[in-house]
Design a protein around this motif. Sequence first.
Motif, short mmCIF file in Angstrom:
data_model
loop_
_atom_site.label_atom_id
_atom_site.label_comp_id
_atom_site.label_asym_id
_atom_site.label_seq_id
_atom_site.Cartn_x
_atom_site.Cartn_y
_atom_site.Cartn_z
N LEU A 149 11.52 -0.02 12.47
CA LEU A 149 10.80 -0.12 13.74
C LEU A 149 11.29 0.95 14.72
O LEU A 149 10.48 1.60 15.39
N GLU A 150 12.60 1.13 14.80
CA GLU A 150 13.16 2.17 15.66
C GLU A 150 12.70 3.55 15.21
O GLU A 150 12.36 4.41 16.03
N ALA A 151 12.70 3.75 13.89
CA ALA A 151 12.27 5.04 13.35
C ALA A 151 10.81 5.30 13.69
O ALA A 151 10.42 6.43 14.06
N SER A 152 9.99 4.29 13.59
CA SER A 152 8.57 4.43 13.91
C SER A 152 8.37 4.83 15.36
O SER A 152 7.55 5.72 15.67
N GLU A 153 9.10 4.20 16.25
CA GLU A 153 8.97 4.53 17.68
C GLU A 153 9.34 5.98 17.94
O GLU A 153 8.65 6.68 18.69
N LEU A 154 10.42 6.44 17.32
CA LEU A 154 10.84 7.82 17.52
C LEU A 154 9.83 8.80 16.93
O LEU A 154 9.51 9.82 17.54
N ALA A 155 9.30 8.48 15.76
CA ALA A 155 8.36 9.37 15.08
C ALA A 155 7.04 9.49 15.82
O ALA A 155 6.34 10.51 15.71
N ARG A 156 6.68 8.46 16.58
CA ARG A 156 5.39 8.45 17.28
C ARG A 156 5.52 8.74 18.77
O ARG A 156 4.51 8.78 19.49
N ALA A 157 6.75 8.96 19.23
CA ALA A 157 7.00 9.06 20.68
C ALA A 157 6.25 10.19 21.35
O ALA A 157 5.83 10.06 22.52
N ASP A 158 6.08 11.32 20.69
CA ASP A 158 5.45 12.47 21.34
C ASP A 158 3.96 12.60 21.04
O ASP A 158 3.35 13.63 21.34
N VAL A 159 3.36 11.57 20.46
CA VAL A 159 1.92 11.61 20.23
C VAL A 159 1.22 11.54 21.58
O VAL A 159 1.47 10.61 22.36
N PRO A 160 0.36 12.50 21.90
CA PRO A 160 -0.29 12.50 23.21
C PRO A 160 -1.27 11.35 23.38
O PRO A 160 -1.84 10.84 22.41
N GLY A 161 -1.45 10.95 24.64
CA GLY A 161 -2.43 9.91 24.93
C GLY A 161 -1.90 8.51 24.67
O GLY A 161 -0.73 8.30 24.38
N ARG A 162 -2.80 7.56 24.76
CA ARG A 162 -2.47 6.15 24.59
C ARG A 162 -2.32 5.81 23.11
O ARG A 162 -3.20 6.12 22.32
N ARG A 163 -1.21 5.19 22.76
CA ARG A 163 -0.98 4.78 21.38
C ARG A 163 -1.36 3.30 21.25
O ARG A 163 -0.76 2.44 21.89
N ARG A 164 -2.36 3.04 20.44
CA ARG A 164 -2.85 1.67 20.31
C ARG A 164 -1.90 0.79 19.51
O ARG A 164 -1.28 1.25 18.56
N ASN A 165 -1.81 -0.46 19.92
CA ASN A 165 -0.96 -1.42 19.23
C ASN A 165 -1.83 -2.48 18.58
O ASN A 165 -2.36 -3.37 19.23
N HIS A 166 -1.99 -2.35 17.25
CA HIS A 166 -2.76 -3.33 16.48
C HIS A 166 -1.86 -4.00 15.45
O HIS A 166 -2.31 -4.38 14.37
N ARG A 167 -0.61 -4.16 15.78
CA ARG A 167 0.33 -4.75 14.83
C ARG A 167 -0.12 -6.16 14.44
O ARG A 167 -0.33 -7.03 15.30
N GLY A 168 -0.29 -6.37 13.14
CA GLY A 168 -0.68 -7.68 12.65
C GLY A 168 -2.08 -8.11 13.01
O GLY A 168 -2.45 -9.27 12.80
N ALA A 169 -2.90 -7.20 13.54
CA ALA A 169 -4.23 -7.57 14.03
C ALA A 169 -5.19 -7.88 12.88
O ALA A 169 -5.08 -7.33 11.79
N ASP A 170 -6.14 -8.77 13.17
CA ASP A 170 -7.21 -9.08 12.22
C ASP A 170 -8.34 -8.08 12.46
O ASP A 170 -9.13 -8.22 13.40
N LEU A 171 -8.37 -7.05 11.62
CA LEU A 171 -9.40 -6.01 11.73
C LEU A 171 -10.24 -5.99 10.46
O LEU A 171 -10.77 -4.95 10.07
N ILE A 172 -10.39 -7.15 9.84
CA ILE A 172 -11.17 -7.25 8.61
C ILE A 172 -12.62 -6.87 8.91
O ILE A 172 -13.26 -7.45 9.81
N GLY A 173 -13.12 -5.89 8.19
CA GLY A 173 -14.50 -5.45 8.38
C GLY A 173 -14.76 -4.75 9.70
O GLY A 173 -15.92 -4.53 10.06
#
Length: 276
Positions: free
Chosen positions: A169-193
């Motif tokens: 989790l810490e590694a993920s945050e560091l790896a994505r920290a400099d991505v420009p704009g809003r970073r969406r959080n869909h962790r565990g989300a139901d996105l079926i279809g």
Amino acid sequence: MPDHLPSTDELSLISDCGSCFGLCCVALPFAASADFAVDKRAGTPCSHLDADFRCGIHTRLRGSGYQGCTVFDCFGAGQKVSQVTFGGVDWRREPGSAPEMFQAFPVMRQLHELLWYVREALSLAAVAPLHERLRRALDDVDAMTRGDAAALAALDVPAVRAGVNELLLEASELARADVPGRRRNHRGADLIGARLRNAQLRGANLRGAYLIAADLRGADLRRADVIGADLRDADLRGADLTGALFLTQAQLNAARGDAATRLPAALDRPGHWAAD
């Protein structure tokens, strides 16, 4: 990056079915469904497992109703249990070893999956502040994989996974920290279809998201964290997954894509995509 990053070959994280005793075809259960043509109990050999531990319908699994087999990846756990834990003695020659061998396999598979993720995290320059801790985690989990059958059976695997996951989790945050704009959080989300065609998901958190049959055509998934995301039948045609974090071959094998789908260099374009 660490001075020496063990390759997937050094850690035996690439499945070598020729060095395995068909453990995924015996140890694991499956139920009749869209993924499997019949029911099979754990510990019972699949009816298509040949005497040499190879699959008798390997080249036509999908057409024979065994799509689930084509998307499974043991991350090399099969050959580790077969050749290291049990020293190359198979369960047919030594039937008494079967219960321990079949119990060891799913444990080893989880440990090897963790090694895959930790190794990827170690390859990320942005995660350098965590490399020392990640290296210790890699060494610790690798040592667990080299224990005997009793040691594997005694492992508290959920606790091991939880500890490593905190680091990831810490590694993920560091790896994505400099991505420009809003970073969406869909962790565990139901996105079926879900209709996510051309969605801007760069740097998004999609950990554990249910993306079954989601329309992700043309989506930007660069540096999205997809660890544990369910991509079964997700439409990835034209999507950009370069740099996607913790993406596995099994996830790609379960999805749909085409020649325009952009992938991380370490992963292969599934053969069935050409026919989809």
